[in-house]
Enzyme design. Sequence first.
Site, PDB file in Angstrom:
ATOM      1  N   ASP A 122      -4.896  -7.307  -3.952  1.00 16.45           N
ATOM      2  CA  ASP A 122      -4.223  -7.166  -2.580  1.00 16.45           C
ATOM      3  C   ASP A 122      -3.982  -8.765  -1.995  1.00 16.45           C
ATOM      4  O   ASP A 122      -4.862  -9.646  -2.561  1.00 16.45           O
ATOM      5  CB  ASP A 122      -5.222  -6.543  -1.502  1.00 16.45           C
ATOM      6  CG  ASP A 122      -5.118  -5.103  -1.586  1.00 16.45           C
ATOM      7  OD1 ASP A 122      -4.135  -4.502  -1.884  1.00 16.45           O
ATOM      8  OD2 ASP A 122      -6.154  -4.471  -1.364  1.00 16.45           O
ATOM      9  N   ASP A 140       1.648  -1.058  -1.546  1.00 13.80           N
ATOM     10  CA  ASP A 140       1.136  -0.306  -0.147  1.00 13.80           C
ATOM     11  C   ASP A 140       1.969  -0.414   0.874  1.00 13.80           C
ATOM     12  O   ASP A 140       2.319   0.613   1.539  1.00 13.80           O
ATOM     13  CB  ASP A 140       0.010  -1.200   0.293  1.00 13.80           C
ATOM     14  CG  ASP A 140      -1.354  -1.142  -0.653  1.00 13.80           C
ATOM     15  OD1 ASP A 140      -1.296  -0.225  -1.373  1.00 13.80           O
ATOM     16  OD2 ASP A 140      -2.147  -2.211  -0.652  1.00 13.80           O
TER      17      ASP A 140
END
Length: 173
Positions: A122, A140
């Site tokens: 991330d 995401d």
Amino acid sequence: MTSIKNSALIWSWLSLLVLVIDLATKQMAEAWLHYGNPVYLLPVLDFTLLYNKGAAFSLLADQPGWQRWFFTIISAAVSVMLMVWMRRLPRSQPWLAVSLALILGGAVGNLVDRVLFGHVIDFISVHWDNAYFPAFNIADSAITVGAIMMAIDVIRDSISTQKPASDSVSRSD
């Protein structure tokens, strides 16, 4: 059953595009960012390299390692299910097909991370003052946009199949 050329699989290119962009941006984040050190872009946005061993919002990230394979199996199963759904979905439903393609591309992007690295990379961090939203990535984002599109599709279909209230009430003049 819908033939492949008449199915929503025509949108598989979008899944592949999401996958390529996701994996490329994750590798750029790995190459250019230092773990946990934010690079501020805007007062509410920065790039911070983080690893998520859990699921959304770091669910089960504190577990000793079994979650890697648990989420890998779930991601693989969901990806197969989405491909089957797209195969059976007629080409005449592009809104739903695009939503499934976005979700599929994102799911596979995060699946690749789990298999190769044992965590999801991330790097996008959104915050306001000292309140931080959990870090996320392109996969995401694609999953989120696809899920929102799917919800809109369900609501739209629900509304279009309902009879207007004025049709069911008889008027006596």
